[in-house]
Write a protein that holds these residues in place. Structure first.
Motif, PDB file in Angstrom:
ATOM      1  N   ALA A 238       5.107  -5.402   8.045  1.00 10.32           N
ATOM      2  CA  ALA A 238       5.756  -6.305   7.100  1.00 10.32           C
ATOM      3  C   ALA A 238       4.725  -7.147   6.361  1.00 10.32           C
ATOM      4  O   ALA A 238       4.873  -7.432   5.167  1.00 10.32           O
ATOM      5  N   ALA A 239       3.666  -7.546   7.058  1.00  9.15           N
ATOM      6  CA  ALA A 239       2.598  -8.311   6.410  1.00  9.15           C
ATOM      7  C   ALA A 239       1.950  -7.488   5.311  1.00  9.15           C
ATOM      8  O   ALA A 239       1.706  -7.987   4.195  1.00  9.15           O
ATOM      9  N   ARG A 240       1.650  -6.220   5.607  1.00  7.25           N
ATOM     10  CA  ARG A 240       1.019  -5.370   4.600  1.00  7.25           C
ATOM     11  C   ARG A 240       1.928  -5.210   3.381  1.00  7.25           C
ATOM     12  O   ARG A 240       1.477  -5.289   2.235  1.00  7.25           O
ATOM     13  N   ALA A 241       3.225  -4.989   3.614  1.00  7.95           N
ATOM     14  CA  ALA A 241       4.163  -4.845   2.499  1.00  7.95           C
ATOM     15  C   ALA A 241       4.281  -6.136   1.695  1.00  7.95           C
ATOM     16  O   ALA A 241       4.331  -6.118   0.466  1.00  7.95           O
ATOM     17  N   LEU A 242       4.309  -7.270   2.396  1.00  2.00           N
ATOM     18  CA  LEU A 242       4.430  -8.553   1.704  1.00  2.00           C
ATOM     19  C   LEU A 242       3.210  -8.825   0.834  1.00  2.00           C
ATOM     20  O   LEU A 242       3.337  -9.212  -0.336  1.00  2.00           O
ATOM     21  N   PHE A 243       2.017  -8.602   1.368  1.00  3.42           N
ATOM     22  CA  PHE A 243       0.809  -8.863   0.588  1.00  3.42           C
ATOM     23  C   PHE A 243       0.646  -7.859  -0.558  1.00  3.42           C
ATOM     24  O   PHE A 243       0.132  -8.217  -1.620  1.00  3.42           O
ATOM     25  N   ASP A 244       1.101  -6.619  -0.345  1.00  2.00           N
ATOM     26  CA  ASP A 244       1.108  -5.668  -1.456  1.00  2.00           C
ATOM     27  C   ASP A 244       2.072  -6.131  -2.540  1.00  2.00           C
ATOM     28  O   ASP A 244       1.791  -6.004  -3.744  1.00  2.00           O
ATOM     29  N   GLY A 245       3.231  -6.656  -2.128  1.00  2.72           N
ATOM     30  CA  GLY A 245       4.185  -7.174  -3.104  1.00  2.72           C
ATOM     31  C   GLY A 245       3.634  -8.371  -3.859  1.00  2.72           C
ATOM     32  O   GLY A 245       3.842  -8.509  -5.073  1.00  2.72           O
ATOM     33  N   ILE A 246       2.917  -9.245  -3.165  1.00  5.51           N
ATOM     34  CA  ILE A 246       2.285 -10.396  -3.822  1.00  5.51           C
ATOM     35  C   ILE A 246       1.207  -9.922  -4.790  1.00  5.51           C
ATOM     36  O   ILE A 246       1.094 -10.427  -5.916  1.00  5.51           O
ATOM     37  N   ALA A 247       0.406  -8.934  -4.368  1.00  5.19           N
ATOM     38  CA  ALA A 247      -0.648  -8.403  -5.240  1.00  5.19           C
ATOM     39  C   ALA A 247      -0.054  -7.826  -6.521  1.00  5.19           C
ATOM     40  O   ALA A 247      -0.589  -8.042  -7.619  1.00  5.19           O
ATOM     41  N   ALA A 248       1.058  -7.098  -6.387  1.00  5.87           N
ATOM     42  CA  ALA A 248       1.699  -6.505  -7.559  1.00  5.87           C
ATOM     43  C   ALA A 248       2.316  -7.580  -8.447  1.00  5.87           C
ATOM     44  O   ALA A 248       2.240  -7.507  -9.684  1.00  5.87           O
ATOM     45  N   ASP A 249       2.933  -8.589  -7.837  1.00  7.25           N
ATOM     46  CA  ASP A 249       3.521  -9.689  -8.604  1.00  7.25           C
ATOM     47  C   ASP A 249       2.433 -10.416  -9.392  1.00  7.25           C
ATOM     48  O   ASP A 249       2.606 -10.733 -10.573  1.00  7.25           O
ATOM     49  N   ALA A 250       1.308 -10.674  -8.752  1.00  2.75           N
ATOM     50  CA  ALA A 250       0.201 -11.363  -9.424  1.00  2.75           C
ATOM     51  C   ALA A 250      -0.385 -10.503 -10.536  1.00  2.75           C
ATOM     52  O   ALA A 250      -0.773 -11.016 -11.596  1.00  2.75           O
ATOM     53  N   ALA A 251      -0.458  -9.192 -10.319  1.00  5.20           N
ATOM     54  CA  ALA A 251      -0.994  -8.302 -11.353  1.00  5.20           C
ATOM     55  C   ALA A 251      -0.102  -8.327 -12.587  1.00  5.20           C
ATOM     56  O   ALA A 251      -0.606  -8.290 -13.723  1.00  5.20           O
ATOM     57  N   ARG A 252       1.206  -8.381 -12.395  1.00  6.86           N
ATOM     58  CA  ARG A 252       2.115  -8.443 -13.543  1.00  6.86           C
ATOM     59  C   ARG A 252       1.903  -9.718 -14.359  1.00  6.86           C
ATOM     60  O   ARG A 252       2.112  -9.737 -15.572  1.00  6.86           O
ATOM     61  N   LEU A 253       1.483 -10.781 -13.679  1.00  7.13           N
ATOM     62  CA  LEU A 253       1.225 -12.042 -14.374  1.00  7.13           C
ATOM     63  C   LEU A 253      -0.116 -12.040 -15.100  1.00  7.13           C
ATOM     64  O   LEU A 253      -0.360 -12.891 -15.957  1.00  7.13           O
ATOM     65  N   GLY A 254      -0.991 -11.125 -14.736  1.00  5.19           N
ATOM     66  CA  GLY A 254      -2.309 -11.066 -15.358  1.00  5.19           C
ATOM     67  C   GLY A 254      -3.255 -12.150 -14.879  1.00  5.19           C
ATOM     68  O   GLY A 254      -4.202 -12.517 -15.599  1.00  5.19           O
ATOM     69  N   VAL A 255      -3.044 -12.675 -13.668  1.00  5.85           N
ATOM     70  CA  VAL A 255      -3.905 -13.738 -13.153  1.00  5.85           C
ATOM     71  C   VAL A 255      -5.154 -13.147 -12.518  1.00  5.85           C
ATOM     72  O   VAL A 255      -5.252 -11.942 -12.280  1.00  5.85           O
ATOM     73  N   ASP A 256      -6.102 -14.035 -12.227  1.00 11.36           N
ATOM     74  CA  ASP A 256      -7.373 -13.608 -11.647  1.00 11.36           C
ATOM     75  C   ASP A 256      -7.354 -13.547 -10.127  1.00 11.36           C
ATOM     76  O   ASP A 256      -8.181 -12.863  -9.516  1.00 11.36           O
ATOM     77  N   GLY A 257      -6.461 -14.319  -9.502  1.00  6.96           N
ATOM     78  CA  GLY A 257      -6.428 -14.367  -8.050  1.00  6.96           C
ATOM     79  C   GLY A 257      -5.147 -14.987  -7.553  1.00  6.96           C
ATOM     80  O   GLY A 257      -4.261 -15.361  -8.327  1.00  6.96           O
ATOM     81  N   THR A 258      -5.049 -15.124  -6.240  1.00  6.59           N
ATOM     82  CA  THR A 258      -3.856 -15.683  -5.607  1.00  6.59           C
ATOM     83  C   THR A 258      -4.242 -16.677  -4.523  1.00  6.59           C
ATOM     84  O   THR A 258      -5.373 -16.685  -4.026  1.00  6.59           O
ATOM     85  N   ARG A 259      -3.271 -17.486  -4.166  1.00  7.96           N
ATOM     86  CA  ARG A 259      -3.423 -18.408  -3.041  1.00  7.96           C
ATOM     87  C   ARG A 259      -2.068 -18.471  -2.350  1.00  7.96           C
ATOM     88  O   ARG A 259      -1.077 -18.898  -2.944  1.00  7.96           O
ATOM     89  N   VAL A 260      -2.011 -18.022  -1.083  1.00  6.25           N
ATOM     90  CA  VAL A 260      -0.760 -17.942  -0.334  1.00  6.25           C
ATOM     91  C   VAL A 260      -0.886 -18.798   0.917  1.00  6.25           C
ATOM     92  O   VAL A 260      -1.784 -18.592   1.738  1.00  6.25           O
ATOM     93  N   LEU A 261      -0.002 -19.771   1.086  1.00  5.07           N
ATOM     94  CA  LEU A 261      -0.019 -20.618   2.272  1.00  5.07           C
ATOM     95  C   LEU A 261       0.597 -19.850   3.437  1.00  5.07           C
ATOM     96  O   LEU A 261       1.724 -19.353   3.335  1.00  5.07           O
TER      97      LEU A 261
END
Length: 296
Positions: A238-261
């Motif tokens: 589930a962690a791998r799927a969640l972080f992949d989902g976050i990576a894809a969400d961030a890519a759609r935004l065109g940002v340079d990086g992420t920060r997840v608490l």
């Protein structure tokens, strides 16, 4: 001349620069206070108060309180000039801000301290705060990933998972605040619904096994970051799927990086490192005064 506490002014700027110049001299990082001080002065009002300790017409300490919700206040930016430490000036500032926050209607107050900041940890306890939780940052790289488990945007499912999550228990129900950078407040169903409309809420699995919610995008050191108020999950898949989902969400935004608490537990940190890549070196501690009225 006895120290006095007063509202911060623009003409305190040079003194603030001086007193913050050696705050973390042993670490390769600069204090953020000079960068935000003028904004803090401009933004003072019913929901925000910035105070300094004045000695002989010179600001030798600073701190700020912010009202985050109807009941929650956040205390931040506590600094005292190195030549004036050990004189109780930090507690003097905190006491005045506690009074202000209680008068503004807040019943609980919190603050954050880096785990390596020994002076800040001690000052928090001396001021009446108690340590309630700790967290760390995960930084999955934006990428066009396809999670192996279904990832949706469903606040109702996310709330159901959050309510029963061990991560919620560890974090005392707190997540990154929507309005104030670096502050934590209670994650409510109403706020989660709003984030689902205005930002994004990610859920893992048809029967929920994880959730995260994007709270904003922001600029940090020249990079555009997508910030996620919290990420929790049930197992490493589930962690791998969640972080992949976050990576894809961030890519759609065109940002340079992420920060997840994420919660500071051996399981969450180890699984985040395995599934999501880069994580922060040290945790951050959250301190709390459960009833400001008792100290005001």
């Amino acid at each position: 001349m006895s120290p006095t506490v007063r509202t911060a002014r623009h003409d305190d700027y040079e003194a603030i620069v001086d007193l913050t110049s050696d705050v973390w001299a042993d670490r390769a990082m600069a204090d953020y206070i000079p960068d935000v001080f003028r904004d803090w002065v401009d933004d003072d009002g019913p929901n925000r108060k910035t105070l300094v300790v004045d000695v002989d017409g010179h600001a030798v300490g600073i701190a700020q309180a912010v009202i985050l919700t109807e009941t929650e206040a956040w205390f931040q930016g506590m600094r005292v000039d190195s030549a004036h430490r050990g004189k109780g000036l930090g507690s003097l500032l905190t006491d005045r801000l506690i009074e202000w926050a209680a008068d503004a209607g807040a019943s609980v107050g919190r603050s954050m301290v880096f785990s390596w900041n020994e002076a800040g940890l001690g000052q928090s306890l001396a001021a009446g705060f108690e340590a309630v939780t700790s967290f760390r940052w995960a930084h999955p790289e934006p990428a066009d990933e396809t999670p192996e488990m279904p990832v949706g945007n469903d606040p109702t499912t996310a709330w159901r998972y959050w309510q029963g999550s061990d991560g919620r228990d560890v974090l005392s129900g707190l997540a990154l605040d929507s309005g104030e950078s670096w502050a934590l407040s209670t994650l409510t169903r109403e706020r989660l619904d709003r984030l689902g409309t205005e930002q994004a809420v990610l859920t893992v699995g048809e029967r929920p096994q994880g959730m995260a919610c994007r709270v904003r995008t922001t600029d940090a050191d020249g990079d555009r970051l997508a910030e996620y108020a919290v990420g929790v999950w049930s197992n490493v898949d589930a962690a791998r799927a969640l972080f992949d989902g976050i990576a894809a969400d961030a890519a759609r935004l065109g940002v340079d990086g992420t920060r997840v608490l994420i919660p500071e537990t051996p399981r969450h940190v180890a699984q985040a490192a395995y599934a999501g890549g880069d994580i922060s070196e040290c945790p951050d501690y959250v301190f709390e005064i459960p009833d400001l009225r008792e100290l005001s």
